[in-house]
Design an enzyme around this catalytic site. Sequence first.
Site, mmCIF file in Angstrom:
data_model
loop_
_atom_site.group_PDB
_atom_site.id
_atom_site.type_symbol
_atom_site.label_atom_id
_atom_site.label_comp_id
_atom_site.label_asym_id
_atom_site.label_seq_id
_atom_site.Cartn_x
_atom_site.Cartn_y
_atom_site.Cartn_z
ATOM 1 N N GLY A 28 0.844 -1.087 -0.177
ATOM 2 C CA GLY A 28 0.170 -0.117 0.080
ATOM 3 C C GLY A 28 0.983 1.017 -0.086
ATOM 4 C CB SER B 33 3.058 4.109 -4.602
ATOM 5 O OG SER B 33 1.085 4.460 -4.821
ATOM 6 C CB SER B 34 6.068 -0.647 -4.665
ATOM 7 O OG SER B 34 5.471 -1.922 -5.091
ATOM 8 C CG ASP C 79 -0.932 6.002 -5.779
ATOM 9 O OD1 ASP C 79 -1.106 6.408 -4.844
ATOM 10 O OD2 ASP C 79 -1.469 4.423 -5.884
HETATM 11 P P1 ADP Z 1 1.641 -1.294 -4.211
HETATM 12 O O1 ADP Z 1 1.768 -0.016 -4.994
HETATM 13 O O2 ADP Z 1 0.927 -0.838 -3.209
HETATM 14 O O3 ADP Z 1 2.921 -1.193 -3.089
HETATM 15 P P2 ADP Z 1 0.702 -2.885 -5.768
HETATM 16 O O4 ADP Z 1 -0.164 -4.399 -5.964
HETATM 17 O O5 ADP Z 1 0.239 -1.771 -6.239
HETATM 18 O O6 ADP Z 1 1.610 -2.980 -4.449
HETATM 19 O O7 ADP Z 1 1.562 -3.025 -6.946
HETATM 20 C C1 ADP Z 1 2.572 -4.436 -6.448
HETATM 21 C C2 ADP Z 1 3.361 -4.883 -7.917
HETATM 22 O O8 ADP Z 1 3.986 -4.629 -8.840
HETATM 23 C C3 ADP Z 1 4.281 -5.793 -7.782
HETATM 24 O O9 ADP Z 1 3.005 -7.240 -7.675
HETATM 25 C C4 ADP Z 1 4.212 -6.347 -9.225
HETATM 26 O O10 ADP Z 1 3.901 -6.337 -10.331
HETATM 27 C C5 ADP Z 1 5.020 -4.544 -8.870
HETATM 28 N N1 ADP Z 1 6.027 -4.296 -8.712
HETATM 29 C C6 ADP Z 1 6.561 -3.433 -7.356
HETATM 30 N N2 ADP Z 1 7.642 -3.116 -7.229
HETATM 31 C C7 ADP Z 1 8.050 -3.704 -7.630
HETATM 32 C C8 ADP Z 1 9.516 -3.783 -8.337
HETATM 33 N N3 ADP Z 1 10.726 -3.147 -7.616
HETATM 34 N N4 ADP Z 1 10.125 -5.021 -9.429
HETATM 35 C C9 ADP Z 1 9.426 -6.076 -9.982
HETATM 36 N N5 ADP Z 1 8.229 -5.890 -9.431
HETATM 37 C C10 ADP Z 1 7.383 -4.779 -8.799
HETATM 38 MG MG MG Z 2 0.319 0.472 -6.103
#
Ligand code: ADP
Ligand code: MG
Length: 378
Positions: free
Chosen positions: A124, A126-127, A172
Amino acid sequence: MTEAALERAFTDVHGRAPEGVWAAPGRVNLIGEHTDYNDGFVMPFALPHTTRAAVARRDDGRLRLTSAAMDGGLVELDVETLAPGATEGWAKYPAAVLWTLREAGHAIGGADIHYASTVPVGGGLSSSAALQVVTALALCELHGVGMSRQDLALLCQRSENVYVGAPVGVMDQTASACCTEGHALHLDVRTLAQRQVPFDLAAEGLRLLVVDTRVKHAHADGAYGELRAGCEAAAAALGLPALRDVAYDDLGAALAALPDERLRRLTRHIVTENRRVEEVLGLLDAGRTPEIGPVLTAGHASLRDDFRISCAELDLVVDTALSEGALGARMTGGGFGGSAIVLLEESAEAKISAAVAQALPSSRQFVTTPGPGAHRVR
Ligand code: ADP
Ligand code: MG
């Protein structure tokens, strides 16, 4: 991972050095939840946690991607064959950005990219936006594409809406692209007017604790679209472009005009949440930072009772922190899991932090301050 380790990892996979390294942060939303796709107000800040990308251009039209966060090795795509919906797995985010840049008329070819991140994935925070924004910034800078930070964020949003197929708002990506160190970002999503609001907690003896529950309930993604559709249906029933257009003082009349109980609840959350963003802004401007606590807590109650997107774990974290003396606490982000934020006095940190850890042993927590937005590292 240090910069040198990131570059080594790139070189191990791609057999040459990267042309550069870029970073984009995850974010915490201080207040203004689900208001972005209602043309409303939000106030996120950037985390010190970033996703970094080591990048080098290719002239053969191949997009070759690796991420330290993902098993499964190298993902290899052909930029000519990118198409909305065609990419599976995490690579859809960078592929979407490249496709959207090309769709906008920018002559961008292939690339080798290696990612490493300190943003918790799926927490949550915003990776996903960090991954999009770091990709967009790196490709734009390498190809000499001049674009404002806000336009970069809008391009990333479009890539997620059209290519990934998720109807997300622009908060985000804007947070990751536009935030500045020591500030929260006040954004009017309709006009895209931005203001950097000084948010220096340490100077006031305050702390902001982020608690990642490390749960994400399965219905989270589908629910987002239903909530968005519900908000749009409520605005349409009121004859308005968006729920942003319901003034706080007219909320009673708007609710009386909505026959559907669910649409009434959604409307009440959005209208009161926009008001809370403005309240927090006023308090920060007036130097009354501790007083934002109850506003954050009211935001949590609204998300729990009206928007109904909290969950047992988030409520447990919030309730535990408040009963131990936190100034305020709320879930942050899309809901159904992910993270909560807790505003507390420095002197209460150890006690509240321990109580939360004991209440939800599987959670992870860290104290944070606003970091910089996306930037070139070298
Ligand atoms: P959040 O944005 O809250 O972390 P999301 O479900 O919106 O959660 O996004 C997570 C997804 O984004 C992961 O399942 C993957 O597909 C992608 N992701 C995020 N960070 C990375 C990373 N460092 N390397 C590869 N994929 C990533
Ligand atoms: Mg996200």
